[in-house]
Design an enzyme around this catalytic site. Sequence first.
Site, short mmCIF file in Angstrom:
data_model
loop_
_atom_site.label_atom_id
_atom_site.label_comp_id
_atom_site.label_asym_id
_atom_site.label_seq_id
_atom_site.Cartn_x
_atom_site.Cartn_y
_atom_site.Cartn_z
N CYS A 119 4.42 8.26 6.47
CA CYS A 119 4.37 7.34 5.39
C CYS A 119 5.39 7.91 4.61
CB CYS A 119 3.06 7.61 4.57
SG CYS A 119 2.63 9.27 3.74
N LYS A 192 -9.47 14.57 4.45
CA LYS A 192 -8.69 13.90 3.45
C LYS A 192 -9.34 12.65 3.18
CE LYS A 192 -4.13 12.47 2.63
NZ LYS A 192 -2.57 12.41 3.41
N LYS A 245 -9.16 17.84 0.85
CA LYS A 245 -8.18 17.26 -0.11
C LYS A 245 -8.64 16.06 -0.48
CE LYS A 245 -3.70 15.37 0.21
NZ LYS A 245 -2.66 14.75 0.82
C1 PBG Z 1 0.97 12.09 3.16
C2 PBG Z 1 0.20 12.81 2.31
C3 PBG Z 1 -0.19 12.52 1.00
C4 PBG Z 1 -0.24 13.65 0.40
C5 PBG Z 1 0.04 14.73 0.93
N1 PBG Z 1 0.69 14.13 2.41
C6 PBG Z 1 -0.11 11.39 0.27
C7 PBG Z 1 -0.96 10.32 0.85
O1 PBG Z 1 -1.83 10.51 1.82
O2 PBG Z 1 -0.91 9.29 0.31
C8 PBG Z 1 -0.77 13.77 -1.12
C9 PBG Z 1 -0.45 15.18 -1.85
C10 PBG Z 1 -0.71 14.90 -3.35
O3 PBG Z 1 -1.04 14.19 -3.80
O4 PBG Z 1 -0.35 15.93 -3.94
N2 PBG Z 1 0.04 11.52 4.16
#
Ligand code: PBG
Length: 321
Positions: A119, A192, A245
Amino acid sequence: MIIRPRRLRRTPAIRDMVRETSLSVKDFIAPLFVKHGQGEKEPISTMPGQYHFSVDTIVKEAEELWGLGIPSIIFFGLPDKKDATGSRSWAEDGIVQQAVSAVKDRLPEMVVITDVCLCEYTDHGHCGVIKDGKVDNDSTLELLARQAVTHAKAGADFVAPSDMMDGRVAAIRKALDVENYQDIGILSYAVKYASAFYGPFREAADSAPQFGDRSGYQMDPANAIEALKEAELDMEEGADIIMVKPAMPYLDIIRRVRELSLVPVAAYNVSGEYAMVKAAGMKGWIDEKKVMMEMLISIKRAGADMILTYFAKEAAGILNY
Ligand code: PBG
């Protein structure tokens, strides 16, 4: 007769003696953002106290963290250009690859982890490649594996896939083994959620999706049983550590995953959790430091073995005092 639990709360030493959970600097994994340039340390507006570092300044930051006793860091990269497939993510001279080798040069013992995802590197901001307007699972796997191999080659100890494509842990494990990186581990973002708590990070990493959202691959916040399925799948595919997460709004999930997992469980205290505490602290509405410590111990108490947190440095300052 009154039963008196307060006896165990009477003095600080008694409270120390009976405390069930402890927090240590060794629990922390500090997230760091790296970008191109020299001598850069630019504040991130949505995350006060966090910075965009260039490779030279990130080495200094890693040294400071190591000096505080924090054993581990995880890198996120801001590439010089983006394209449809996120090709700068697997470039051998990519920004994360450079940061990993620079830090490993200086601090060979520090545990260096890399976020593996597309991303930050795609012009559309999604975590996989787009086919017919949709994020295509299987063609993304090869690109993630390629990225992971270049991180391993640069010297990473663990790669941490955060994309939520199905089968990516197995694909990455296979690619690492084929390239002789059997000893490089996988810390999987197994559970996640599709969370608005990532908002400040997406500003910081310039990784917001340009159309739609991530609900087609990240999990529905309403689901818990599905979290157990995701955790189990990633363990079967060979994850060495699994992650839940965000952390604070999902403490029940951390607990349930901890009970089922035979590998260490990490929790990601994400950007929105950090930003809320910082904002309220700046307003004088809460005691920021106390809230920070309470939040971190709660994540430990829920069952996390380690915590990815932007508070790592600040909390280490307090723990080491
Ligand atoms: C990438 C990623 C994200 C985060 C960690 N790796 C963003 C998302 O999934 O949009 C978020 C970390 C944070 O908010 O501290 N995919």
